[in-house]
Scaffold this motif. Structure first.
Motif, PDB file in Angstrom:
ATOM      1  N   MET A   1       5.864   7.286  10.115  1.00  0.00           N
ATOM      2  CA  MET A   1       6.507   8.436  10.763  1.00  0.00           C
ATOM      3  C   MET A   1       7.171   7.975  12.057  1.00  0.00           C
ATOM      4  O   MET A   1       6.529   7.379  12.914  1.00  0.00           O
ATOM      5  N   LEU A   2       8.457   8.253  12.180  1.00  0.00           N
ATOM      6  CA  LEU A   2       9.175   7.874  13.389  1.00  0.00           C
ATOM      7  C   LEU A   2       8.735   8.733  14.571  1.00  0.00           C
ATOM      8  O   LEU A   2       8.537   9.945  14.435  1.00  0.00           O
ATOM      9  N   LYS A   3       8.587   8.085  15.718  1.00  0.00           N
ATOM     10  CA  LYS A   3       8.180   8.794  16.930  1.00  0.00           C
ATOM     11  C   LYS A   3       9.389   8.960  17.845  1.00  0.00           C
ATOM     12  O   LYS A   3       9.639   8.152  18.738  1.00  0.00           O
ATOM     13  N   SER A 267      21.038  12.026  11.931  1.00  0.00           N
ATOM     14  CA  SER A 267      20.372  11.038  11.111  1.00  0.00           C
ATOM     15  C   SER A 267      20.924   9.658  11.444  1.00  0.00           C
ATOM     16  O   SER A 267      21.727   9.509  12.363  1.00  0.00           O
ATOM     17  N   ALA A 268      20.477   8.648  10.696  1.00  0.00           N
ATOM     18  CA  ALA A 268      20.860   7.271  11.015  1.00  0.00           C
ATOM     19  C   ALA A 268      21.102   6.488   9.733  1.00  0.00           C
ATOM     20  O   ALA A 268      20.472   6.727   8.703  1.00  0.00           O
ATOM     21  N   ARG A 282      20.276   4.441   4.596  1.00  0.00           N
ATOM     22  CA  ARG A 282      20.251   5.600   5.502  1.00  0.00           C
ATOM     23  C   ARG A 282      18.872   6.238   5.424  1.00  0.00           C
ATOM     24  O   ARG A 282      18.135   6.038   4.440  1.00  0.00           O
ATOM     25  N   LEU A 283      18.512   6.987   6.460  1.00  0.00           N
ATOM     26  CA  LEU A 283      17.190   7.617   6.487  1.00  0.00           C
ATOM     27  C   LEU A 283      17.057   8.661   5.384  1.00  0.00           C
ATOM     28  O   LEU A 283      17.990   9.428   5.128  1.00  0.00           O
ATOM     29  N   LYS A 284      15.879   8.705   4.779  1.00  0.00           N
ATOM     30  CA  LYS A 284      15.631   9.685   3.730  1.00  0.00           C
ATOM     31  C   LYS A 284      15.403  11.084   4.286  1.00  0.00           C
ATOM     32  O   LYS A 284      15.575  12.081   3.587  1.00  0.00           O
ATOM     33  N   LEU A 337      13.159   2.316  14.782  1.00  0.00           N
ATOM     34  CA  LEU A 337      14.180   2.950  13.955  1.00  0.00           C
ATOM     35  C   LEU A 337      14.741   1.963  12.937  1.00  0.00           C
ATOM     36  O   LEU A 337      14.900   2.293  11.755  1.00  0.00           O
ATOM     37  N   LEU A 338      15.018   0.742  13.382  1.00  0.00           N
ATOM     38  CA  LEU A 338      15.555  -0.269  12.465  1.00  0.00           C
ATOM     39  C   LEU A 338      14.552  -0.592  11.359  1.00  0.00           C
ATOM     40  O   LEU A 338      14.937  -0.750  10.191  1.00  0.00           O
ATOM     41  N   ASN A 339      13.281  -0.670  11.719  1.00  0.00           N
ATOM     42  CA  ASN A 339      12.257  -0.959  10.707  1.00  0.00           C
ATOM     43  C   ASN A 339      12.158   0.170   9.680  1.00  0.00           C
ATOM     44  O   ASN A 339      11.990  -0.084   8.486  1.00  0.00           O
ATOM     45  N   GLN A 340      12.246   1.412  10.157  1.00  0.00           N
ATOM     46  CA  GLN A 340      12.184   2.530   9.225  1.00  0.00           C
ATOM     47  C   GLN A 340      13.388   2.523   8.290  1.00  0.00           C
ATOM     48  O   GLN A 340      13.279   2.807   7.087  1.00  0.00           O
ATOM     49  N   LEU A 341      14.565   2.210   8.841  1.00  0.00           N
ATOM     50  CA  LEU A 341      15.757   2.131   8.011  1.00  0.00           C
ATOM     51  C   LEU A 341      15.606   1.067   6.935  1.00  0.00           C
ATOM     52  O   LEU A 341      15.992   1.272   5.780  1.00  0.00           O
ATOM     53  N   LYS A 342      15.026  -0.062   7.284  1.00  0.00           N
ATOM     54  CA  LYS A 342      14.831  -1.121   6.295  1.00  0.00           C
ATOM     55  C   LYS A 342      13.851  -0.671   5.209  1.00  0.00           C
ATOM     56  O   LYS A 342      14.027  -0.999   4.027  1.00  0.00           O
TER      57      LYS A 342
END
Length: 344
Positions: A1-3, A267-268, A282-284, A337-342
């Protein structure tokens, strides 16, 4: 979960005549340690100019001008200068904005070398009628049917010959990449419902014939189209792309069509460094959604509209318009954020 942390309202309306109805959708740039913010200032009657303030921290205002920095001077922007973005390419700052004349919304540009004085260069987006646009893009195979959405709406509602003859395609959300790609300027823009890219060497290259050829092969210029649940209406560029080790980070806005009306999210996505037309991921789920009262209630409800971002001390700060009335800011660790995108 992104903070992601919402840091609150950065700017709100004042009693000053040029910004008594709304201040939102800001451009921001970090230059030589100073954070400059240029925002859309709206007075009664939906007349927009560009205001300015200097920040001493990413979420704190040091100085705010009491007069607009830029205001409408030409016919093509007679009703307002809206939604600025700013990017430095080599030694020049490029401010893009939507020029609105009560009928048309076109992409215009102003340049500066010092962030104090700007020289307007005029409209750089295509000036085709929707009928011309339809003829051109019909040559482009496999397009999302929503690329014909505005044409169908205007045709069905019968705007009348006076308006219909003056109405040009709306081309908004212009933003430059902060460096040339393969020796050319790279510019994102938005023809509903997606995000497209255009490359050019000189502004003089953006002729009628250039744009005609461009639209006849529009499918080759699409970077992103809506495809996720929270993008069910359309998407558009938000903040100018940021170069990272993983790719170009693009913060964009996504409009979700709900029974209660449109709901705008931020979004990103990541784009390939060498060929930004290649979407890596892209983010889900949305990065920022309207959840707080001041994001959900305003001139237009349920709007998060990102338009500027900076990286400061390993954090990404995103500046956004909230409910078309005020400016909010949120932060997140860039690597998270970059890690979540990956992962997505």
């Amino acid at each position: 979960m992104l903070k992601i942390k919402k840091l609150g309202v950065l700017l709100d309306t004042t009693d000053l005549g040029f910004e008594n109805e709304g201040v939102f959708n800001p451009a921001v740039i970090l230059e030589e340690g100073a954070i400059h913010l240029f925002y859309r200032a709206v007075r009664s009657g939906n007349y927009s100019s560009i205001g300015y303030c200097l920040l001493d921290k990413p979420d704190s205002v040091r100085k705010r001008h009491t007069k607009p920095l830029l205001f409408p001077e030409h016919t093509y922007e007679s009703q307002g200068m809206e939604d600025p973005r700013i990017t430095k390419v080599e030694d020049t700052f490029y401010m893009t904005y939507t020029a609105y004349d009560k009928i048309n919304a076109a992409g215009a540009i102003a340049t500066s070398t010092d962030l104090k004085k700007f020289e307007k260069k005029g409209v750089i987006t295509p000036q085709f009628t929707y009928r011309e646009y339809k003829h051109f893009v019909e040559c482009s195979p496999g397009l999302n049917e929503k690329y014909f959405f505005h044409y169908k709406i205007f045709k069905e509602h019968g705007l009348g010959p006076e308006v219909a003859g003056k109405l040009k395609i709306w081309d908004k959300n212009l933003m430059f990449f902060p460096k040339k790609i393969n020796g050319n300027f790279a510019l994102l823009h938005r023809i509903h419902p997606g995000i497209q890219i255009v490359y050019f060497d000189r502004f003089e290259d953006l002729t009628h014939e250039f744009w005609k050829d461009y639209f006849m092969s529009l499918e080759k210029h699409i970077v992103m189209d809506p495809k996720l649940y929270y993008e069910s209406s359309h998407i558009g560029g938000g903040c100018p792309p940021i170069e990272t080790k993983e790719g170009w980070l693009l913060i964009y806005h996504a409009a979700q069509d709900t029974p209660q009306g449109f709901k705008y999210h931020a979004s990103a996505a990541l784009l390939d460094l060498n060929d930004p037309q290649i979407e890596i991921t892209r983010l889900k789920t949305p990065l920022i959604s309207p959840t707080l009262k001041w994001e959900k209630e305003g001139i237009v409800n349920n709007i998060i509209f990102p338009s500027g971002a900076i990286v400061h001390n390993d954090y990404l700060y995103i500046y956004y318009g909230a409910a078309d009335q005020r400016v909010g800011v949120a932060s997140i660790k860039l690597n998270e954020l970059l890690n979540q995108l990956k992962q997505d």
